[in-house]
Design a protein around this motif. Structure first.
Motif, PDB file in Angstrom:
ATOM      1  N   SER A  95      82.270 -53.062 -65.272  1.00 39.50           N
ATOM      2  CA  SER A  95      82.114 -52.876 -63.831  1.00 39.50           C
ATOM      3  C   SER A  95      83.245 -51.993 -63.350  1.00 39.50           C
ATOM      4  O   SER A  95      84.161 -51.670 -64.109  1.00 39.50           O
ATOM      5  N   ASN A 111      77.586 -50.597 -60.952  1.00 40.02           N
ATOM      6  CA  ASN A 111      77.463 -52.056 -60.802  1.00 40.02           C
ATOM      7  C   ASN A 111      76.042 -52.539 -60.537  1.00 40.02           C
ATOM      8  O   ASN A 111      75.758 -53.726 -60.726  1.00 40.02           O
ATOM      9  N   ARG A 112      75.158 -51.651 -60.118  1.00 34.06           N
ATOM     10  CA  ARG A 112      73.758 -52.027 -59.944  1.00 34.06           C
ATOM     11  C   ARG A 112      72.845 -51.254 -60.893  1.00 34.06           C
ATOM     12  O   ARG A 112      72.233 -51.833 -61.791  1.00 34.06           O
ATOM     13  N   GLN A 115      73.490 -51.513 -64.679  1.00 33.04           N
ATOM     14  CA  GLN A 115      73.222 -52.864 -65.200  1.00 33.04           C
ATOM     15  C   GLN A 115      71.714 -53.047 -65.440  1.00 33.04           C
ATOM     16  O   GLN A 115      71.292 -53.584 -66.478  1.00 33.04           O
ATOM     17  N   THR A 136      80.478 -61.482 -62.989  1.00 32.66           N
ATOM     18  CA  THR A 136      80.773 -61.024 -61.639  1.00 32.66           C
ATOM     19  C   THR A 136      81.991 -61.770 -61.094  1.00 32.66           C
ATOM     20  O   THR A 136      82.670 -62.485 -61.831  1.00 32.66           O
ATOM     21  N   VAL A 155      83.105 -52.479 -53.910  1.00 33.45           N
ATOM     22  CA  VAL A 155      82.838 -52.982 -55.255  1.00 33.45           C
ATOM     23  C   VAL A 155      82.083 -54.306 -55.170  1.00 33.45           C
ATOM     24  O   VAL A 155      81.087 -54.524 -55.879  1.00 33.45           O
ATOM     25  N   SER A 158      78.478 -53.784 -54.207  1.00 34.73           N
ATOM     26  CA  SER A 158      77.696 -53.162 -55.287  1.00 34.73           C
ATOM     27  C   SER A 158      77.445 -54.149 -56.421  1.00 34.73           C
ATOM     28  O   SER A 158      76.367 -54.145 -57.023  1.00 34.73           O
ATOM     29  N   LYS A 159      78.401 -55.021 -56.696  1.00 36.38           N
ATOM     30  CA  LYS A 159      78.193 -56.023 -57.747  1.00 36.38           C
ATOM     31  C   LYS A 159      77.181 -57.080 -57.298  1.00 36.38           C
ATOM     32  O   LYS A 159      76.377 -57.550 -58.109  1.00 36.38           O
TER      33      LYS A 159
END
Length: 253
Positions: A95, A111-112, A115, A136, A155, A158-159
């Protein structure tokens, strides 16, 4: 003595050339899995992680791949199958988003989007009974209910978007018999994120340590991640809150 319950399994751990990913890779390899140690730029650092695993009697290979670039995910999936015969475990540890010079959309891209792309590539080969673990933070997991530090908010959002996107894939995972597990931790002592956050917002880590009572070390958090691997009692989409979540839960109601 460590049980070899993952013998014959192939694992990919993204962002595992240092920190939490590297520590998790060592623990998973000690249980018998062959581990793809992923790095973006620092090959010597990843090779050092592999060497440590091999010296302890484990199996690992260092594979360079940027998950935000086309073909990055497939490179890791192919490496697991080529070197270890299968991909049975995917730990989504990579991340970022606080790095300088990566562009304003980088956090969401990594992060999106990355993944999701990684999971979709893995699903092409993962057999029933496999597991995907998304790593996370509490700051991200609870961002829709609890504000976080200004420097970390892009961040965190986005996570959380990445977590939500992976949860949207649960019907597909159910069809394939693959388990999604989310593990959320507080700020972790000594990680690059904590270092960058402290640089951007001096005193932030001390404030978080005081609120949480304790911040986990890299090794402690890696042990919590590894302990979720192979558990047969976990429900689909289970979220494991590791340390320091009480104040978040209070605010969450």
């Amino acid at each position: 003595m460590t049980t070899k319950d993952l013998e014959g399994k192939g694992a990919v751990i993204t962002g595992s050339s240092r920190g939490i990913g590297a520590a998790t890779a060592a623990l998973i390899a000690a249980r018998g899995a062959g581990v793809v140690v992923n790095y973006r730029q620092k090959a010597p650092r990843a090779q050092k992680v592999v060497a440590g695993i091999e010296e302890a009697g484990g199996k690992a290979v260092a594979v360079g791949a940027d998950l935000t670039e086309e073909g990055g995910a497939a490179t890791l999936v192919n490496a697991a199958v080529e070197h270890f015969g299968s991909l049975d475990l995917l730990i989504l540890n990579a991340s970022g988003g606080m790095e300088a010079g990566r562009g304003e959309d980088y956090a969401l891209t990594l992060n999106r989007d990355a993944q999701v792309n990684m999971v979709k590539a893995a699903l092409e080969v993962m057999p029933a009974g496999s597991q995907i673990v998304f790593v996370t933070s509490h700051q991200a997991h609870f961002i829709n209910q609890t504000a976080t530090m200004d420097a970390y908010e892009p961040v965190a959002r986005s996570k959380r978007a990445g977590e939500d996107a992976l949860r949207d894939l649960i019907p597909v995972l159910d069809e394939k018999g693959i388990l999604l597990t989310v593990v959320s931790g507080d700020m972790i002592e000594g990680t690059i994120t904590a270092t960058l956050l402290e640089r951007a917002q001096p005193g932030a880590i001390d404030a978080r340590r005081e609120a949480a009572g304790k911040l986990y070390t890299v090794e402690e958090f890696a042990a919590e991640i590894a302990a979720l691997v192979g558990r047969s009692d976990l429900e689909q989409g289970h979220t494991e809150l590791v340390g320091g979540a009480e104040d978040f839960l209070r605010q969450h109601g």
